[in-house]
Design an enzyme around this catalytic site. Structure first.
Site, PDB file in Angstrom:
ATOM      1  N   PHE A  14      -2.017  12.404 -10.974  1.00 52.70           N
ATOM      2  CA  PHE A  14      -2.173  10.993 -11.319  1.00 52.70           C
ATOM      3  C   PHE A  14      -3.266  10.874 -12.385  1.00 52.70           C
ATOM      4  O   PHE A  14      -4.289  11.574 -12.317  1.00 52.70           O
ATOM      5  CB  PHE A  14      -2.553  10.189 -10.076  1.00 52.70           C
ATOM      6  CG  PHE A  14      -2.474   8.709 -10.282  1.00 52.70           C
ATOM      7  CD1 PHE A  14      -1.253   8.057 -10.252  1.00 52.70           C
ATOM      8  CD2 PHE A  14      -3.621   7.970 -10.519  1.00 52.70           C
ATOM      9  CE1 PHE A  14      -1.171   6.680 -10.460  1.00 52.70           C
ATOM     10  CE2 PHE A  14      -3.552   6.598 -10.722  1.00 52.70           C
ATOM     11  CZ  PHE A  14      -2.323   5.948 -10.697  1.00 52.70           C
ATOM     12  N   ASP A  70      -5.830  14.737  -3.018  1.00 52.09           N
ATOM     13  CA  ASP A  70      -5.622  13.296  -3.184  1.00 52.09           C
ATOM     14  C   ASP A  70      -4.365  12.942  -2.407  1.00 52.09           C
ATOM     15  O   ASP A  70      -3.248  13.281  -2.798  1.00 52.09           O
ATOM     16  CB  ASP A  70      -5.450  12.941  -4.665  1.00 52.09           C
ATOM     17  CG  ASP A  70      -5.258  11.440  -4.884  1.00 52.09           C
ATOM     18  OD1 ASP A  70      -5.062  10.697  -3.898  1.00 52.09           O
ATOM     19  OD2 ASP A  70      -5.296  11.008  -6.052  1.00 52.09           O
ATOM     20  N   TYR A  76      -4.016   1.289   0.296  1.00 53.75           N
ATOM     21  CA  TYR A  76      -2.815   0.480   0.109  1.00 53.75           C
ATOM     22  C   TYR A  76      -1.602   1.395   0.148  1.00 53.75           C
ATOM     23  O   TYR A  76      -1.484   2.219   1.043  1.00 53.75           O
ATOM     24  CB  TYR A  76      -2.891  -0.362  -1.179  1.00 53.75           C
ATOM     25  CG  TYR A  76      -3.631   0.252  -2.336  1.00 53.75           C
ATOM     26  CD1 TYR A  76      -2.986   1.017  -3.286  1.00 53.75           C
ATOM     27  CD2 TYR A  76      -5.008   0.051  -2.480  1.00 53.75           C
ATOM     28  CE1 TYR A  76      -3.665   1.574  -4.352  1.00 53.75           C
ATOM     29  CE2 TYR A  76      -5.709   0.603  -3.537  1.00 53.75           C
ATOM     30  CZ  TYR A  76      -5.030   1.376  -4.479  1.00 53.75           C
ATOM     31  OH  TYR A  76      -5.712   1.923  -5.539  1.00 53.75           O
ATOM     32  N   LYS A  77      -0.648   1.248  -0.724  1.00 53.65           N
ATOM     33  CA  LYS A  77       0.608   1.995  -0.680  1.00 53.65           C
ATOM     34  C   LYS A  77       1.182   1.993   0.735  1.00 53.65           C
ATOM     35  O   LYS A  77       1.392   0.940   1.322  1.00 53.65           O
ATOM     36  CB  LYS A  77       0.415   3.393  -1.251  1.00 53.65           C
ATOM     37  CG  LYS A  77       0.144   3.383  -2.762  1.00 53.65           C
ATOM     38  CD  LYS A  77       0.099   4.759  -3.337  1.00 53.65           C
ATOM     39  CE  LYS A  77       0.014   4.703  -4.862  1.00 53.65           C
ATOM     40  NZ  LYS A  77      -1.221   4.102  -5.369  1.00 53.65           N
TER      41      LYS A  77
END
Length: 415
Positions: free
Chosen positions: A141, A213, A238-239
């Protein structure tokens, strides 16, 4: 269900009805389908794994309980009387159960994922002061790449960015140079999985610190941090966790490293005696040293509330449900729009991917917008990927069927 339309052909009404019946039957057989009614979806199909899904229907009541039942009457005394000061640890212990970790090894300090990753990477490099390399996958990412580069500049280290295959080779051949290796168990674009256990074992064989991560895995994939002897891990709230917009990140530090890690962000809440107001920093002896400043009360309450149904179901059942939903998505595509299925860039084997699928389609951003206008929320990634995320508790088979039907229509209109 038998027969298969030709590529690009219109779906006949009988075929639509057959898919609807099958979706309803699958939802009826799976007791986890009942959880979807507990989320405030406003009638939309939430397949957007970008930042957040819908809140639980009871969130407003939980926040009102804290605001009117604790904050208003107790005000500053709520930090002690109502346990607010302990929330980074108590919510962290909830998360630990999702992460396959014993209590006391996860903290939600109230920071962003970027800040938490920075803290972890600097600490990892400090554990290997004599090693010059910070290793990271090239497909990571973007934030991970940016933070790794910043940490390397700050500490005078060298970043090595490697493909997925070269990442492992570098550890085998040049591992003695690596201070820390940063990886993710799920590729944020394609959903392809990287094994946490084998990669961590490679790091340890080389004497490097393994930093993970978990943002695209937590809440939908078993990560078993303790069993895999992971060194440090971070992830967002979140997610798939559903903590809400900007939900704080978490930090995992196993007991064996808690007294050794030296975090660069040494805020007063990470002090062994924060209210002593001492001029010199004395880190907490446990996971508390990962804390920084005053925790964001309402965000922690929202995240804690979001975690309850995930804990009730259990991570392995969540993973199984997500796999089933994604497989149904592919089955529907195969039977109704095989031409679109040919654009799949995610692994076809469900055991080799996380909780989302990606298709390579021209004009992906416009297709995302067209689907949103039809009540199907997905997200696109430049230049031509569309991701469909299958959160196990608020997505149903009927919604998956509807998403495939709408996708077929939108793609047909685009051509």
């Amino acid at each position: 269900m038998t027969g298969q339309p030709q590529a690009g052909a219109s779906t006949a009404p009988a075929w639509i009805e057959a898919q609807q019946i099958e979706a309803q039957q699958r939802d009826g057989r799976d007791p986890l389908s009942a959880f979807a009614s507990g989320f405030a979806t406003d009638g939309a199909v939430h397949l957007n794994g970008n930042s957040l899904g819908p809140p639980r229907a009871g969130l407003a009541g939980e926040l009102e309980r804290v605001v009117h039942g604790q904050w208003a009457p107790h005000q500053v005394h709520g930090w002690f009387k109502d346990g607010w000061l302990d929330l980074p640890r108590t919510v962290g212990d909830k998360l630990a159960a999702v992460l396959g970790a014993a209590p006391g090894q996860v903290v939600v300090a109230g920071e962003t994922t970027s800040t938490t990753l920075f803290n972890a990477l600097v600490a990892a490099c400090r554990l290997r002061e004599d090693r010059p390399v910070l290793l990271i996958e090239a497909a990571s990412f973007p934030t991970d790449l940016y933070i790794a580069g910043s940490v390397a500049r700050l500490l005078g280290r060298r970043v090595v960015t490697a493909s997925a295959e070269d990442f492992d080779s570098f550890l085998r051949e040049n591992g003695a140079q690596v201070a820390a290796a940063v990886a993710a168990p799920v590729d944020f674009r394609t959903g392809e999985r990287r094994g946490i256990g084998p990669t961590t074992a490679l790091c340890h064989a080389a004497g490097a610190i393994a930093v993970w991560d978990l943002s695209h895995a937590t809440g939908v994939l078993p990560v078993d941090l303790d069993a895999h002897a992971v060194d440090l891990a971070v992830g967002c709230g979140y997610k798939y966790l559903g903590g809400g917009p900007g939900a704080p990140a978490f930090l995992y530090v196993p007991f064996r490293l808690q007294q050794a890690v030296d975090f660069p962000l040494s805020g007063w809440h990470g002090h062994a005696r924060p209210f002593a107001m001492a001029p010199a920093f004395e880190p907490d002896s446990g996971i508390g040293r990962g804390r920084t400043g005053t925790p964001p009360l309402l965000s922690l309450v929202a995240l804690g509330h979001a975690l309850d149904p995930l804990l009730e179901v259990g991570v392995h059942a969540l993973y199984s449900r997500s796999q089933d939903l994604s497989e149904f998505f592919l089955e529907c595509l195969e039977r109704s729009r095989p031409d679109v299925l040919e654009q799949l860039v995610s692994p076809r084997d469900p055991d080799r991917r996380g909780g989302h699928l990606a298709l390579r389609l021209p004009d992906a951003e416009r297709i995302e917008e067209a689907l949103a206008a039809r009540g199907v929320l997905v997200d696109s990634r430049p230049p031509d990927l569309i991701r469909f995320a299958f959160a196990p508790l608020y997505v149903t088979h009927e919604q998956v069927r509807r998403a495939v039907h709408e996708l077929g229509d939108v793609v047909k209109e685009a051509r």
